[in-house]
Design an enzyme around this catalytic site. Structure first.
Site: not given
Ligand code: MOS
Length: 729
Positions: A620, A693, A696
């Protein structure tokens, strides 16, 4: 010891944003600007028979009304990912309700809007279908998913399983609803085009403009320094920048086009409607024997779009037999697109709900069921994970939440008259890295300009890139100036897929090391340099010195070195690519979610009273921004579980709630205790910074965890989102 990386850092662009200095696409001042307003179709399918623009053309201030009758033909549209055909204002065909059919350009926005209402259109309507459930028999295998073969012998293993659960899960269309409306300003200087656009990828918009307008890309500049939320809605080049640029070319005048809130609902894509047919088979001990995960979602008749619904769920549990096909069915709606955690959040709603159902069928604790089926290696490729701390996430989450005190019996826990439910789920997302470039100009005065044509749609990219550059250039944050969102800068991938820090961050890191390497070479031109014999890997920049890592007293003052060698500034551009080492491993980011709901048995209302989300996504870099991302993910997950749905009147193929009044998202009163915790992973394979990542990932498991908690509270298994009171009464 890192100076900036890993430390809470407030946004370097925060003051510009709250004082209005940060300029969004529609806010740039361009002299002699004219304003375009779109007219949208009011039928879902058919053709325009007549189009009377006389009254609009005569209205005050109107300059031109563009329709399919007078708009020049566009070239075949594409961006670096593939074709994006430009169909707007190109024919009399209507493909969806809300399709642009005219662009009225006037002196002012109000004049254009007024005249847009004077355009008279007649249609020959044809029968349309906008409901996925009515076109399932027409669904075709998704090209991307088709490449992934079934594992083992799923049907036979399912049939032979001692315990089986089968269920269908439904998710409606949902819309991104960023606060900033989509907008473009286009102006021409000779044969050079400049476009201010709201976008997640300036290079993609430039490529799309070049192909649509049939001109070389190097004569186009696209600028997008700030984006007020996008979530995927600005990932693909849209039709409005090329319409705006076309109008500016035809009128020899700058043109601005801004979507209204209602126009956004048919103007930038949406999360497709999905149906998922799940079947899980297990032996009596809970070991998964088969996963059959059949998904369907809609697309338009114009383009094939797939969000890969079943892709991430394939990699979550150790199970030798799996079939997870995705089929796509054309509907008479606008084309869907990626929307926050695309595919993953939909697919994991089905898988993680079904896992909860299986746990009840087996009389097993839902967390134990997940641990029994924990994937020690990637079940898809058999490769080891470059790092995976999901087990630690489950452990810490369960402990923090008090999971062991859960009475598994539905309707067994109460708070006064409220039914209390506890549910959990797993989250998964990628750890992708794309090729990216960045430049650094380091000056003798100890300041640096850093640039890459990426985007910052809100996660804090300006800040984290500034931190990375400052860390490796040995400068203070305020000595580093990072810029993005301009096609004149080194190329970057779209800001999507939660891969910006891994991709662009690796490029900034590489460029900083290249600066240090250049300085070392300069230093070693001095015969008596204290850095004599040192390799690039042995040195670091710190506080204006280039010094040996292991023996910091052996150092060269950089400003003096640059002056002596006649350099005011040195510039390095670095192109970063994923390391070949990565291919030997599977890299994923994971999380565990624990949720408490309180359900009013008389009203059917659900309050998410407590969420603990534990996330493992490598290092992080900025805990402040990262916790914000995860909290935002939880909030969106609550919205998806309980509130969000785009309502379509299928008789007209028209969206009925195209406004922030009627499209419900969580407000402050809906959000209660949320705690987000990171389990940091040391991952030297995934990229030089060890990051995965994370943006999301935060929402992926939440809708299922909430649905599972609602079942525990009420004994009602809701398999159709959102879980609104009517479904619980
Ligand atoms: Mo995000 S849906 O990869 O902008």
């Amino acid at each position: 010891m890192a100076r900036y990386l890993g430390k809470e850092t407030t946004r370097v662009d925060g003051i510009a944003k709250v004082t209005g200095k940060a300029k969004y696409a529609a806010e740039f001042q361009v002299p002699h600007l004219s304003h375009g307003f779109l007219v949208l179709s009011t039928i879902a399918k058919g053709r325009i028979t007549t189009m009377d623009t006389a009254a609009a053309e005569q209205a005050a201030g109107v300059i031109r009304v563009f329709t399919h009758l007078n708009t020049p033909p566009f070239g075949e549209g594409r961006d670096m990912m593939g074709p994006i055909p430009h169909w707007a204002l190109q024919s009399e065909r209507i493909h969806f309700n809300g399709q642009p059919i005219a662009l009225v350009v006037a002196e002012t926005f109000e004049q254009a809007r007024h005249a847009a209402r004077l355009v008279q259109v007649t249609y020959q309507a044809e029968a349309h279908v906008t409901d996925l459930d009515r076109v399932l028999d027409r669904a075709l295998p998704d090209a991307a998913t088709q490449k992934t073969q079934p594992r083992g012998n799923p049907q036979a293993a399912l049939a032979a399983s001692a315990v089986q659960v089968r269920a269908d899960y439904h998710i409606p269309i949902e819309h991104h609803n960023p606060i900033e409306p989509h907008a473009a300003i286009a102006f021409w200087e000779g044969d050079h085009l400049t476009v201010f656009d709201k976008t997640q990828q300036v290079n993609g918009v430039r490529d799309h403009l070049a192909s649509c307008l049939k001109m070389p890309a190097d004569k186009i500049r696209v600028i997008s320094p700030f984006v007020g939320g996008a979530f995927g809605a600005s990932l693909k080049p849209n039709y409005y920048p090329s319409l705006t640029a076309m109008a500016a070319r035809e009128l020899k005048r700058p043109v601005k086009v801004v979507f209204t809130r209602a126009q956004m609902f048919t103007g930038h894509g949406y999360r497709p409607q999905t149906l998922q047919r799940m079947a899980l088979g297990a032996d009596r001990s809970g070991k998964l024997q088969a996963i059959v995960h059949e998904a369907f979602h809609n697309t338009s008749t114009l383009e094939e779009f797939s969000d890969g619904t079943t892709q991430f769920p394939r990699q979550v549990y150790a199970c030798a037999n799996l079939h997870a096909p995705l089929k796509i069915a054309a509907t008479d709606l606008a084309t869907p697109t990626w929307m926050r955690a695309p595919g993953a959040v939909s697919g994991m709603f089905a898988l993680e709900s079904a896992m909860d159902e299986l746990a009840y069928a087996l009389k097993l604790d839902p967390l134990d069921l997940r641990l029994i089926n924990y994937a020690e290696v990637d079940p898809e490729s058999g490769k080891p994970f470059s790092s995976k701390a999901l087990r630690e996430c489950y452990r810490i989450g369960a402990e923090k939440f008090g999971w062991k005190n859960r009475n598994p019996e539905p309707r067994s826990m109460r708070d006064g008259h409220l039914l209390v439910g506890w549910g959990m789920a797993t989250g998964v997302w990628g750890a992708m890295q794309m090729p990216a470039s960045a430049s650094i100009t380091y000056r003798a005065d100890g300041t640096a300009d850093v640039a890459s044509a990426t985007s910052d749609i809100g996660p804090g990219t300006y800040t984290v890139m500034t931190m990375i550059a400052a860390e490796f250039l040995g400068l203070k944050l305020e000595q580093v100036h990072f810029q993005l969102g301009d096609t004149r800068q080194p190329k970057a991938p779209p800001q999507g897929g939660s891969f910006t820090t891994s991709s662009v961050g690796s490029a900034v890191h590489g460029a900083a090391l290249a600066i240090a390497g250049r300085l070392l070479a300069l230093a070693q031109q001095d015969a008596d340099s204290p850095l004599k014999g040192a390799a690039a890997a042995d040195v670091e920049m710190a506080d204006g010195f280039l010094r040996l890592r292991r023996e910091p007293v052996r150092a060269v003052e950089i400003a003096g070195l640059m002056r002596r060698s006649g350099h005011d500034a040195i510039t390095e551009v670095f192109d970063s690519t994923p390391s070949p080492e990565r291919a030997k491993y599977a890299s994923l980011a994971h999380g565990a979610q624990f949720v408490e709901v309180k359900v009013d048995p008389d009203l059917g209302t659900v309050k998410v009273s407590r969420v603990i989300e534990i996330t493992a996504c490598g290092k992080i870099l900025n805990p402040m921004a990262s916790h914000s991302q995860e909290i935002g993910g939880v909030v969106w997950g609550i919205g998806m579980a309980l509130e969000e749905a785009t309502e379509i009147d299928h008789r007209y193929g028209r969206i009925m709630n195209a406004s922030l009044q009627h499209y419900h998202v969580p407000v402050n009163a809906d959000i209660h205790a949320i705690e987000t915790i990171f389990v940091e992973e040391e991952d030297t394979i995934v990229n030089p910074l060890g990051v995965k990542g994370m943006g999301e990932l935060g929402m992926v498991g939440i809708p299922a965890a909430i649905a599972n908690a609602v079942f525990h509270a009420t004994g009602r298994r809701i398999r159709e989102l959102p879980i609104t009171p009517d479904k619980l009464l």
